[in-house]
Design a protein around this motif. Structure first.
Motif: not given
Length: 300
Positions: A29-34, A259-261, A266-270, A275-279
């Motif tokens: 969708a509109d977000n980046a994940y790892c 709020k997150t799933h 966590g979240i990475s600001h690398r 910012p990327v949400l980390v599964f």
């Protein structure tokens, strides 16, 4: 798509040589994940044949497919994360476009009736003030709206620009037809309107058809096959960016109040720009779906 995942399917290996862990950076969708590479088996394109229906499955299961001789469930990560599914997004755009076409058809029909009967034409003949023109003008003047529709695709943005010429000509025809009718040239005015209907409006409908097709092609999902607690599962995501390495220092806790799933740890600001949400690896392993033998036969 980066060179790391440019082939039809690519295996992802964990880096055991350092204390850093590899992740697959993806868009949903509109977000980046790892996604942790430790659970990732393979990256692949969604087959052209799509998925087979998996009866009695949850809404977040898009179906199942045969992966290297093994039937695996396909989980729509958009739905899991509470976003619109691919089908919903395409259906929404199609419905919206149908509405714009109906507005133009009603505009032409009222113009034609106005010339025939002499009744006032109540709609605007301005290319920026008629219903279609207001939407089109807003789209072209809003970077956010254009980006949401095109996702930065230059071809799609160029296609949208092609609507301007036939639409402006339709508005010009309306003004000329009204002037003709007032001067007793209703038959000529009707001919002008009918010509615009069969040419300009037909061109706009064709452009809308191309827009939907490009929208579908651009949003053709990818699959990330992962190992779960009960077997392999294919996660349906928007796109794959790259394989990255992250250490614990690169991953911050989710800020209080955000709020997150439950899948996100966590979240990475690398990448400072996004910012990327980390599964969480263990949470991802719970996404397995059991498929019995009768259901597996449906995917053969």
């Amino acid at each position: 798509m980066s060179d790391a995942v440019s082939t039809e399917s690519t295996s992802v290996l964990t880096n055991h040589a350092t204390d850093r862990e590899r992740y697959v950076s993806v868009d949903i969708a509109d977000n980046a994940y790892c996604l942790p590479a430790s659970v990732t088996v393979e990256l692949m394109r969604m087959p052209a044949s799509g998925t087979k229906c998996l009866p009695r499955s949850p809404a977040w299961v898009a179906g199942m497919l045969n992966h290297r001789g093994m039937v695996v469930p396909v989980v729509d990560m958009r739905v899991v994360l509470g976003c619109k599914s691919y089908k919903e997004e395409i259906a929404e755009l199609t419905k919206f476009i149908d509405a714009r076409q109906r507005e133009l058809q009603e505009w032409i029909d009222e113009l034609r009736e106005s010339v025939k009967s002499g009744k006032p034409f109540t709609k605007s003949t301005s290319a920026t003030k008629c219903s279609f023109g207001q939407w089109y003008d807003t789209l072209n003047n809003s970077r956010e709206a254009m980006e949401k529709l095109t996702r930065g695709d230059l071809g799609m943005a160029t296609l949208i620009k092609e609507f301007a010429k036939p639409h402006k000509h339709m508005c010009s025809v309306a003004e000329r037809a009204q002037h003709m009718a007032k001067n007793g040239k209703s038959d000529e005015a009707l001919t002008l309107i009918n010509t615009s209907d069969s040419h300009d409006f037909s061109q706009i409908k064709h452009l809308f058809e191309r827009l939907i097709n490009q929208f579908k092609a651009q949003r053709h999902p990818m699959l990330v096959v992962i190992e779960t607690d009960i077997g392999r599962t294919a996660l349906m995501i928007d796109s794959v960016r790259e394989v990255v390495e992250l250490g614990q220092a690169d991953i911050d806790p989710i800020p209080t109040g955000v709020k997150t799933h439950d899948l996100v740890r966590g979240i990475s600001h690398r990448n400072r720009q996004m910012p990327v949400l980390v599964f969480d690896e263990h949470a991802l392993r719970t996404l397995g779906v059991e498929i019995d033998q009768d259901e597996q036969s449906l995917a053969a």
